[in-house]
Design a protein around this motif. Structure first.
Motif, short mmCIF file in Angstrom:
data_model
loop_
_atom_site.label_atom_id
_atom_site.label_comp_id
_atom_site.label_asym_id
_atom_site.label_seq_id
_atom_site.Cartn_x
_atom_site.Cartn_y
_atom_site.Cartn_z
N LEU A 226 -102.66 16.39 55.36
CA LEU A 226 -101.58 16.88 56.21
C LEU A 226 -100.42 15.89 56.13
O LEU A 226 -100.60 14.70 56.39
CB LEU A 226 -102.06 17.01 57.66
N ALA A 227 -99.25 16.39 55.76
CA ALA A 227 -98.08 15.51 55.65
C ALA A 227 -97.74 14.91 57.01
O ALA A 227 -97.89 15.56 58.05
CB ALA A 227 -96.89 16.30 55.11
N ASN A 228 -97.30 13.67 56.99
CA ASN A 228 -96.89 12.98 58.21
C ASN A 228 -95.41 13.27 58.47
O ASN A 228 -94.56 12.82 57.71
CB ASN A 228 -97.12 11.47 58.06
N PRO A 229 -95.09 14.01 59.55
CA PRO A 229 -93.69 14.37 59.77
C PRO A 229 -92.80 13.20 60.17
O PRO A 229 -91.58 13.33 60.18
CB PRO A 229 -93.78 15.39 60.92
N PHE A 230 -93.41 12.04 60.47
CA PHE A 230 -92.64 10.89 60.93
C PHE A 230 -92.52 9.79 59.89
O PHE A 230 -91.86 8.77 60.14
CB PHE A 230 -93.28 10.31 62.21
N ALA A 231 -93.18 9.96 58.75
CA ALA A 231 -93.21 8.89 57.75
C ALA A 231 -91.81 8.46 57.36
O ALA A 231 -90.92 9.28 57.15
CB ALA A 231 -93.98 9.36 56.52
N GLY A 232 -91.60 7.15 57.29
CA GLY A 232 -90.30 6.62 56.95
C GLY A 232 -89.65 5.94 58.14
O GLY A 232 -90.33 5.31 58.96
N ALA A 233 -88.35 6.10 58.26
CA ALA A 233 -87.59 5.38 59.29
C ALA A 233 -87.99 5.77 60.70
O ALA A 233 -88.01 4.93 61.60
CB ALA A 233 -86.09 5.63 59.08
N VAL A 234 -88.32 7.04 60.92
CA VAL A 234 -88.69 7.49 62.27
C VAL A 234 -89.97 6.80 62.73
O VAL A 234 -90.04 6.25 63.84
CB VAL A 234 -88.86 9.02 62.32
N GLU A 235 -90.98 6.80 61.87
CA GLU A 235 -92.25 6.15 62.23
C GLU A 235 -92.04 4.65 62.41
O GLU A 235 -92.55 4.07 63.39
CB GLU A 235 -93.29 6.41 61.15
N THR A 236 -91.31 4.04 61.50
CA THR A 236 -91.07 2.59 61.60
C THR A 236 -90.40 2.25 62.92
O THR A 236 -90.76 1.29 63.60
CB THR A 236 -90.20 2.11 60.43
N GLY A 237 -89.41 3.06 63.31
CA GLY A 237 -88.70 2.82 64.57
C GLY A 237 -89.62 2.94 65.77
O GLY A 237 -89.56 2.11 66.69
N MET A 238 -90.47 3.97 65.78
CA MET A 238 -91.39 4.14 66.91
C MET A 238 -92.39 3.00 66.99
O MET A 238 -92.69 2.48 68.07
CB MET A 238 -92.11 5.50 66.79
N VAL A 239 -92.91 2.59 65.83
CA VAL A 239 -93.90 1.51 65.79
C VAL A 239 -93.27 0.20 66.28
O VAL A 239 -93.86 -0.51 67.12
CB VAL A 239 -94.46 1.36 64.36
N GLU A 240 -92.10 -0.11 65.78
CA GLU A 240 -91.45 -1.37 66.18
C GLU A 240 -91.10 -1.36 67.66
O GLU A 240 -91.25 -2.38 68.35
CB GLU A 240 -90.20 -1.58 65.32
N HIS A 241 -90.63 -0.23 68.17
CA HIS A 241 -90.28 -0.12 69.59
C HIS A 241 -91.51 -0.36 70.46
O HIS A 241 -91.46 -1.11 71.45
CB HIS A 241 -89.68 1.25 69.87
N MET A 242 -92.63 0.26 70.10
CA MET A 242 -93.86 0.10 70.90
C MET A 242 -94.33 -1.35 70.87
O MET A 242 -94.71 -1.92 71.90
CB MET A 242 -94.94 1.04 70.39
N ASN A 243 -94.32 -1.96 69.69
CA ASN A 243 -94.81 -3.34 69.58
C ASN A 243 -93.91 -4.33 70.31
O ASN A 243 -94.39 -5.30 70.92
CB ASN A 243 -94.93 -3.74 68.11
N GLN A 244 -92.61 -4.08 70.31
CA GLN A 244 -91.67 -5.02 70.93
C GLN A 244 -91.57 -4.83 72.45
O GLN A 244 -91.45 -5.81 73.18
CB GLN A 244 -90.29 -4.84 70.30
N ASP A 245 -91.64 -3.58 72.91
CA ASP A 245 -91.33 -3.30 74.31
C ASP A 245 -92.49 -2.78 75.14
O ASP A 245 -92.37 -2.69 76.37
CB ASP A 245 -90.19 -2.28 74.40
N HIS A 246 -93.61 -2.41 74.50
CA HIS A 246 -94.67 -1.77 75.28
C HIS A 246 -96.05 -2.35 74.93
O HIS A 246 -97.02 -1.61 74.73
CB HIS A 246 -94.65 -0.26 75.05
N ALA A 247 -96.12 -3.67 74.90
CA ALA A 247 -97.40 -4.33 74.58
C ALA A 247 -98.47 -4.00 75.63
O ALA A 247 -99.65 -3.86 75.30
CB ALA A 247 -97.20 -5.84 74.50
N LYS A 248 -98.05 -3.87 76.89
CA LYS A 248 -99.02 -3.54 77.95
C LYS A 248 -99.62 -2.16 77.73
O LYS A 248 -100.81 -1.95 77.97
CB LYS A 248 -98.36 -3.63 79.32
N ALA A 249 -98.80 -1.21 77.31
CA ALA A 249 -99.31 0.13 77.04
C ALA A 249 -100.31 0.10 75.89
O ALA A 249 -101.37 0.74 75.96
CB ALA A 249 -98.16 1.08 76.71
N ILE A 250 -100.01 -0.65 74.84
CA ILE A 250 -100.92 -0.75 73.70
C ILE A 250 -102.24 -1.40 74.14
O ILE A 250 -103.32 -0.95 73.73
CB ILE A 250 -100.26 -1.54 72.56
N ALA A 251 -102.16 -2.44 74.97
CA ALA A 251 -103.38 -3.07 75.49
C ALA A 251 -104.19 -2.07 76.29
O ALA A 251 -105.44 -2.09 76.26
CB ALA A 251 -103.01 -4.28 76.33
#
Length: 243
Positions: A150-175
């Motif tokens: 199944l193709a990933n509809p977010f692959a590329g800049a969109v996915e990278t942006g979401m991943v970086e945003h979560m890691n930088q601003d939402h560490a508590k949510a990831i924990a």
């Protein structure tokens, strides 16, 4: 039934990140040659591998690209009763600079220790183009499948942006996701991938995939799913949501 088997097979490919690659031996014609490779799925849902030019399996693939990748559930006490999948495929080396760059950005998030391999140590990216899948979901649950990827509809800049945003601003949510899912909580964790059906976390050296309760086709739906999980008291049952 076939659709459910295809989804279960795809989820197994997402949950795992290493498998046994079988190629046709160049040195011993007629014999299969097995080796272990890490992988992640590319933007089209195909296994993406990074292999050395001097490795035996690379020589084999250059002679005959037909191969298979066998993946089974990790840490299974009874390997006969759990899921496993064999991806029969034709391997293609990536040569287009844009494709190589996209592959490197994705692969390096999953396996950061390999970030310089393809530049400094004569490693190349290969994609395994699936021809057919053999999926066994346990005793009696045996399927030949043609459509699993199944193709990933977010692959590329969109996915990278979401991943970086979560890691930088939402560490508590990831924990909280780690705690909610019962994954190891004593090693560093980072979000490394998002697809329409779930997300990948890297905990220490291990990769873990966690499913969303529903399929997400837009960034807004992903955000809603992540917020829901950040507030949840238990991981939602996807099948119950779809019933």
């Amino acid at each position: 039934m076939t659709a459910k088997a295809a989804r279960n097979a795809r989820e197994l490919l997402l949950k795992e990140y290493r498998g046994a690659l079988s190629t046709h031996s160049k040195s011993m014609p007629g014999f299969p040659f097995g080796s272990v490779v890490p992988y992640c799925l590319d933007d089209q849902g195909r296994p993406l591998i990074l292999i050395s030019r001097i490795a035996q399996h690379t020589h084999n693939l250059k002679l005959d690209p037909k191969c298979s990748l066998l993946i089974g559930e990790r840490e299974a006490e009874d390997i006969q009763s759990v899921g496993r999948i064999t991806v029969l495929a034709e391997a293609v080396q990536l040569t287009d600079p844009a494709a190589i760059e996209a592959a490197a950005r994705r692969y390096d998030r999953y396996f950061p220790e390999s970030a310089d391999y393809h530049q400094a140590h004569d490693f190349d990216f290969w994609v395994l183009n699936p021809v057919r899948y053999r999926y066994i979901g346990g005793f009696g649950a045996i399927h030949w499948l043609d459509n699993v990827a199944l193709a990933n509809p977010f692959a590329g800049a969109v996915e990278t942006g979401m991943v970086e945003h979560m890691n930088q601003d939402h560490a508590k949510a990831i924990a909280h996701y780690v705690e909610l899912s019962g994954l190891p909580a004593d090693e560093p964790v980072q979000l490394v991938g998002i697809d329409s059906e779930g997300m990948h976390l890297r905990i220490g050296q291990g990769i873990h995939w966690l499913p969303f309760s529903q399929t997400c086709n837009t960034p807004t739906q992903v955000r809603e799913a992540l917020v829901q999980l950040a507030r949840a008291e238990k991981w939602p049952d996807r099948e119950a949501q779809e019933a």
